[in-house]
Design an enzyme around this catalytic site. Sequence first.
Site: not given
Length: 575
Positions: A128-130
């Site tokens: 996931p791209k935080i």
Amino acid sequence: MRQGYLPIAIWSIAVWAGCTGACVSCPSWSALRAEQEMERLGHQLAVWDRAYYGAGESQIDDHTYDQLRKRLETWQACFHADQTAFPIPLPTEGKTPHPVAHTGLKKLSEAGELRRWIAQHRGLWVQPKIDGVAVTLVYEQGKLVSAVSRGNGYRGEDWTEKVRRMPQVPQQLPTAPDQLVLQGELYLGMPGHRQQQDGGANARARVAGEMRRSQPSSLASRIGVFVWEWPDGPQSMPERLSQLRSLGFEMTERYTQPITTLEDAARWRERWYREPLPFATDGVVLRQAQEPAARYWQNKPAEWAVAWKYPLTRLVTEVEGVEIAVGRTGNMAVVLTLQPLTLDDKTIRRVNVGSISRWRQWDVLPGDQVSIGLAGQGIPRLDAVVWRTSVREPMSVPENVGFSEFTCLTWREGCRSQFIARLVWLSGKRGLGLTGVGEGVWQRLVLRGMLPDVVSWLALTPAQLIGLGGLGATQGEKVYQQFQRARRQPLSRWLMALGIPVPRAAQGALHGVSLIALQQRSLAEWRQFSGIGVARAGNIRDFLHQPEIAALLQWLVRQGIGASTLDEETFRQVD
């Protein structure tokens, strides 16, 4: 997102035709007007930038900011203006060097681009791209000795003391090597956060604001770190993840999954978009396990990783015009015509903003920039007016021009909107349910002057539909068959399609009853049916005796409508 953070894109692996998102064209302004508009928007962007980068305050949501920033760049290109004017003031005060440069991420969104990138790389993983702020953490002898903001990729601000006050960030690593450099994302812990439902929740701006505070707030205890790079770390991803977990960074292992195809990545992307996570995200990152030696890293997009963005739930576009639409019952509504935009695979060119008084509250005129989202069932919705043009010409709109539930049953000048609305309702699901007979067909027949009233289409022949109506042979025949289907429907359904004010609970009052019998019913008789009171009974009687409607109904009876005593339920069974 502001530059230095990655925006998100659309959940779709379809290849988009034409322009993606909002299609932006060059305004037809004079040079003086263009300079005025660019100056005004540029100065406002600068105000927002100072608040964001100087005080950690987000006065406008990131997606809207990004799109307005892009709008300014488009205008500058259109009018050959200085594109270095009003630059984004990336932090320059940072003086602490990074041991290893921070790379960026190229953003991909189209299936073809993503498939090509995947085909060119091996040993792929998805994370996931935080949605947080980037940081470099340096440990010596297992102790945190330095935390540096991303800055310009080579140098940043010294955040060490602030990060030391964050209990969610490991301060001691008993099993760490003597020297350890990690890059990651400081994020706001939000257990159970669903990105699709909750959006960004301003999480990144809140973290950025905390990092600019001179004294910590209670928010510091909720900030954690997600490690996404270990420069010169283990080349094997399983080994890298295992060692990070043993060091105390177990979140990385939990949310890093192997993939081999775009479909694999899409499944994780969809899952993380919808399911609860402990942080906000703005897309996913596809990365190759094998990376070059850290000494070769630069402050530009990495070759070994890319971002695949989530769907934008709102897009900014320009209002091209303001129209007054009259619905089938005579109610007037304001419709904005827009520069086309695409949301959730839907191309949007118009949005209804409601009544004239509601439009005046919005204070929106041609040239203004608006944020458009989707309401239930994918209906376009005006969310906000995000920027008003400096030159705004007031529009005079009448509150009432004589439309009512009894107007525009026959064609006359000025009736186009209500006349078409009546026909669309008549053929729709809540009317006669004519498959394939929608607004496009009605517009064509009306444009060719073939419909003197809202029921005259029933007498059209296939030759007329194909010849005068301009329909193709196949479509013309299909439309004709639907018109013949309408002939077989009972008078009760025609009455409901034409708008008789009988509530659904009382529709049985119409079944198997002749037109004459219905017109002869007294108010008292109508009131015997469920949901019909004094006022409703009067409205029904007025409808049946209104001269224009009565004439249309009599014509329908002469066409054979209502000749059968089949009730509605029987019709459904035999149709």
